[in-house]
Design a protein around this motif. Structure first.
Motif, PDB file in Angstrom:
ATOM      1  N   GLU A  24     -63.227 -58.579  55.808  1.00 42.76           N
ATOM      2  CA  GLU A  24     -62.497 -59.713  55.235  1.00 42.76           C
ATOM      3  C   GLU A  24     -62.166 -60.742  56.321  1.00 42.76           C
ATOM      4  OE1 GLU A  24     -61.376 -61.707  51.969  1.00 42.76           O
ATOM      5  OE2 GLU A  24     -62.156 -59.643  51.883  1.00 42.76           O
ATOM      6  N   LEU A  25     -61.780 -60.271  57.494  1.00 42.91           N
ATOM      7  CA  LEU A  25     -61.504 -61.184  58.605  1.00 42.91           C
ATOM      8  C   LEU A  25     -62.791 -61.825  59.121  1.00 42.91           C
ATOM      9  CD1 LEU A  25     -58.770 -59.064  60.392  1.00 42.91           C
ATOM     10  CD2 LEU A  25     -58.452 -61.419  59.635  1.00 42.91           C
ATOM     11  N   ALA A  26     -63.903 -61.078  59.045  1.00 40.97           N
ATOM     12  CA  ALA A  26     -65.193 -61.612  59.505  1.00 40.97           C
ATOM     13  C   ALA A  26     -65.598 -62.850  58.703  1.00 40.97           C
ATOM     14  CB  ALA A  26     -66.269 -60.537  59.405  1.00 40.97           C
ATOM     15  N   LYS A  27     -65.167 -62.929  57.438  1.00 41.24           N
ATOM     16  CA  LYS A  27     -65.462 -64.108  56.612  1.00 41.24           C
ATOM     17  C   LYS A  27     -64.846 -65.375  57.204  1.00 41.24           C
ATOM     18  CE  LYS A  27     -65.548 -61.452  52.278  1.00 41.24           C
ATOM     19  NZ  LYS A  27     -64.827 -61.228  50.990  1.00 41.24           N
ATOM     20  N   LYS A  33     -61.336 -55.201  65.236  1.00 45.26           N
ATOM     21  CA  LYS A  33     -61.808 -53.886  65.677  1.00 45.26           C
ATOM     22  C   LYS A  33     -60.636 -52.904  65.640  1.00 45.26           C
ATOM     23  CE  LYS A  33     -63.682 -51.585  69.799  1.00 45.26           C
ATOM     24  NZ  LYS A  33     -64.003 -51.744  71.230  1.00 45.26           N
ATOM     25  N   ALA A  34     -60.902 -51.673  65.162  1.00 46.32           N
ATOM     26  CA  ALA A  34     -59.889 -50.625  65.198  1.00 46.32           C
ATOM     27  C   ALA A  34     -59.728 -50.138  66.632  1.00 46.32           C
ATOM     28  CB  ALA A  34     -60.296 -49.467  64.287  1.00 46.32           C
ATOM     29  N   VAL A  35     -58.483 -50.087  67.118  1.00 40.73           N
ATOM     30  CA  VAL A  35     -58.221 -49.616  68.486  1.00 40.73           C
ATOM     31  C   VAL A  35     -57.038 -48.655  68.484  1.00 40.73           C
ATOM     32  CG1 VAL A  35     -59.234 -51.465  69.877  1.00 40.73           C
ATOM     33  CG2 VAL A  35     -56.985 -51.806  68.884  1.00 40.73           C
ATOM     34  N   ILE A  36     -57.213 -47.527  69.151  1.00 39.63           N
ATOM     35  CA  ILE A  36     -56.153 -46.522  69.246  1.00 39.63           C
ATOM     36  C   ILE A  36     -55.149 -46.981  70.302  1.00 39.63           C
ATOM     37  CG2 ILE A  36     -55.636 -44.111  69.813  1.00 39.63           C
ATOM     38  CD1 ILE A  36     -58.559 -43.499  68.846  1.00 39.63           C
ATOM     39  N   TRP A  37     -53.896 -47.063  69.918  1.00 39.77           N
ATOM     40  CA  TRP A  37     -52.876 -47.694  70.777  1.00 39.77           C
ATOM     41  C   TRP A  37     -52.739 -47.024  72.147  1.00 39.77           C
ATOM     42  CZ3 TRP A  37     -48.531 -45.136  72.587  1.00 39.77           C
ATOM     43  CH2 TRP A  37     -48.175 -43.938  71.929  1.00 39.77           C
ATOM     44  N   ASN A  38     -52.939 -45.718  72.233  1.00 45.89           N
ATOM     45  CA  ASN A  38     -52.758 -45.048  73.529  1.00 45.89           C
ATOM     46  C   ASN A  38     -54.088 -44.629  74.160  1.00 45.89           C
ATOM     47  OD1 ASN A  38     -53.164 -43.127  71.532  1.00 45.89           O
ATOM     48  ND2 ASN A  38     -51.710 -41.646  72.371  1.00 45.89           N
ATOM     49  N   ASP A  39     -55.172 -45.339  73.815  1.00 45.87           N
ATOM     50  CA  ASP A  39     -56.478 -45.111  74.432  1.00 45.87           C
ATOM     51  C   ASP A  39     -56.492 -45.795  75.802  1.00 45.87           C
ATOM     52  OD1 ASP A  39     -59.118 -45.026  75.245  1.00 45.87           O
ATOM     53  OD2 ASP A  39     -59.940 -45.535  73.275  1.00 45.87           O
ATOM     54  N   LYS A  40     -56.550 -44.983  76.855  1.00 41.98           N
ATOM     55  CA  LYS A  40     -56.451 -45.517  78.229  1.00 41.98           C
ATOM     56  C   LYS A  40     -57.679 -46.341  78.629  1.00 41.98           C
ATOM     57  CE  LYS A  40     -52.550 -43.322  79.297  1.00 41.98           C
ATOM     58  NZ  LYS A  40     -52.177 -42.814  77.964  1.00 41.98           N
ATOM     59  N   LYS A  41     -58.755 -46.240  77.873  1.00 45.17           N
ATOM     60  CA  LYS A  41     -59.992 -46.937  78.247  1.00 45.17           C
ATOM     61  C   LYS A  41     -60.008 -48.399  77.782  1.00 45.17           C
ATOM     62  CE  LYS A  41     -62.774 -43.997  76.177  1.00 45.17           C
ATOM     63  NZ  LYS A  41     -61.804 -43.045  75.619  1.00 45.17           N
ATOM     64  N   ILE A  42     -59.061 -48.766  76.963  1.00 43.45           N
ATOM     65  CA  ILE A  42     -59.089 -50.119  76.385  1.00 43.45           C
ATOM     66  C   ILE A  42     -58.495 -51.148  77.341  1.00 43.45           C
ATOM     67  CG2 ILE A  42     -58.121 -51.574  74.540  1.00 43.45           C
ATOM     68  CD1 ILE A  42     -58.389 -49.124  72.707  1.00 43.45           C
ATOM     69  N   GLN A 274     -56.552 -60.010  50.446  1.00 39.71           N
ATOM     70  CA  GLN A 274     -56.854 -61.419  50.740  1.00 39.71           C
ATOM     71  C   GLN A 274     -55.582 -62.196  51.089  1.00 39.71           C
ATOM     72  OE1 GLN A 274     -58.158 -59.694  48.062  1.00 39.71           O
ATOM     73  NE2 GLN A 274     -60.185 -59.481  49.015  1.00 39.71           N
ATOM     74  N   ARG A 275     -54.474 -61.873  50.421  1.00 39.56           N
ATOM     75  CA  ARG A 275     -53.201 -62.526  50.747  1.00 39.56           C
ATOM     76  C   ARG A 275     -52.752 -62.161  52.158  1.00 39.56           C
ATOM     77  NH1 ARG A 275     -52.283 -61.102  45.326  1.00 39.56           N
ATOM     78  NH2 ARG A 275     -51.002 -59.264  45.816  1.00 39.56           N
ATOM     79  N   PHE A 276     -52.992 -60.914  52.541  1.00 36.70           N
ATOM     80  CA  PHE A 276     -52.631 -60.460  53.886  1.00 36.70           C
ATOM     81  C   PHE A 276     -53.456 -61.201  54.936  1.00 36.70           C
ATOM     82  CE2 PHE A 276     -53.020 -57.312  57.411  1.00 36.70           C
ATOM     83  CZ  PHE A 276     -51.665 -57.172  57.722  1.00 36.70           C
ATOM     84  N   VAL A 277     -54.747 -61.288  54.724  1.00 40.61           N
ATOM     85  CA  VAL A 277     -55.638 -61.987  55.668  1.00 40.61           C
ATOM     86  C   VAL A 277     -55.277 -63.465  55.756  1.00 40.61           C
ATOM     87  CG1 VAL A 277     -58.024 -62.714  56.053  1.00 40.61           C
ATOM     88  CG2 VAL A 277     -57.532 -60.327  55.521  1.00 40.61           C
TER      89      VAL A 277
END
Length: 285
Positions: A24-27, A33-42, A274-277
């Motif tokens: 929906e955001l790509a439109k 992108k989904a990202v894990i909050w405590n992923d040290k590699k990000i 759609q309202r959220f986006v």
């Protein structure tokens, strides 16, 4: 524009409902992108914005989460909702401030950390039944309901917890089992939709993992206005807020206002995604 949709290790790809945000955001030419909050590699500097969505383990990793919030704040990464709102909202003692501002909350006693918990002294004599839970919690984590007659057993159970965590003691409202809990969802401080959640017979927990049943409802304008009053206590912008309460005789008794990572029930309300986006776009432009 690149947005990180924050999640946890248990849900590395987000919930099915929140996964729909990516196309929906790509439109709108936004890479999400989904990202894990405590992923040290990000590398958090890769993102223009971070949106808190499925960080559903934050209350189990309290110290780590608090340090991570500080890190994001120092990096000056923009977040929705804003870090200062997250820091305030993650600890349910904010309900004290809500009450001071004229919001009707469930009858609540706020218990600071203590080494000698004595619920017999604290519990009001007219409460026949009560709910106890940590102030830093979610999803019925370490939450119990008990009869006043069983207070010693509950005191023993929570004495150790009270040494490490602040607690909320709330009068048990039997209406939760019959009327259920109502969630009013707001995007960019505007009402979007409302959901009623009822527990299974014999339980008080409305979460779906405990068998709770969810239904889209159309509340009265009077009730929407009362929920709006709760949202309006925030001076800053809010991408989303979920006002949870029990409606008794047209009065909304606030249980909490979720501004961290609530389920927003996109799948139950047509057009909600759609309202959220649209609200994301309004806030980042």
């Amino acid at each position: 524009m690149k947005i990180g949709l924050l999640t946890c290790e248990k849900l590395p790809e987000l919930t099915l409902a929140d996964q729909q945000l990516i196309p929906e955001l790509a439109k709108h030419n936004i890479i999400a992108k989904a990202v894990i909050w405590n992923d040290k590699k990000i590398d958090w500097n890769d993102f223009d914005y971070l949106i808190f969505r499925n960080t559903w383990d934050y209350f189990e990793k309290e110290t780590e989460f608090n340090l991570w919030l500080d890190q994001i704040e120092k990096l000056e990464i923009k977040t929705l909702n804003a870090i200062e709102i997250i820091k305030q909202n993650k600890h349910k003692f904010y309900l004290q401030e809500m009450e001071k501002q004229g919001i009707t909350i469930l009858p609540t006693i706020f218990i600071d950390k203590k080494t000698n918990l004595n619920l017999t002294e604290i519990l009001p004599k007219h409460w026949a039944k009560a709910v106890i839970k940590p102030a830093f919690s979610g999803g019925a984590y370490l939450t119990s309901v008990f009869d006043a007659s069983a207070i010693e057993e509950t005191n023993d159970e929570y004495t150790k917890i009270a040494e490490e965590k602040e607690l909320l003691l709330q009068e048990f409202m039997p209406e939760i089992q019959t009327l259920g809990e109502t969630s009013f969802i707001f995007f960019n401080k505007k009402f979007s939709h409302a959901i009623n959640k009822k527990p299974i017979d014999g339980d008080f927990r409305v979460q779906s993992q405990f068998g709770g049943k969810y239904n889209l409802i159309q509340p009265s304008q009077e009730l929407i206005d009362k929920a709006q009053k709760v949202v309006n206590t925030f001076q800053d912008k809010l991408l989303y807020a979920r006002v949870d309460g029990i409606v008794i005789d047209t009065e909304l008794h606030l249980m909490e206002i979720e501004c961290i990572e609530p389920d927003l029930y996109f799948e139950l309300s047509e057009g909600a995604l759609q309202r959220f986006v649209a609200s994301i776009i309004e806030l980042i432009q």
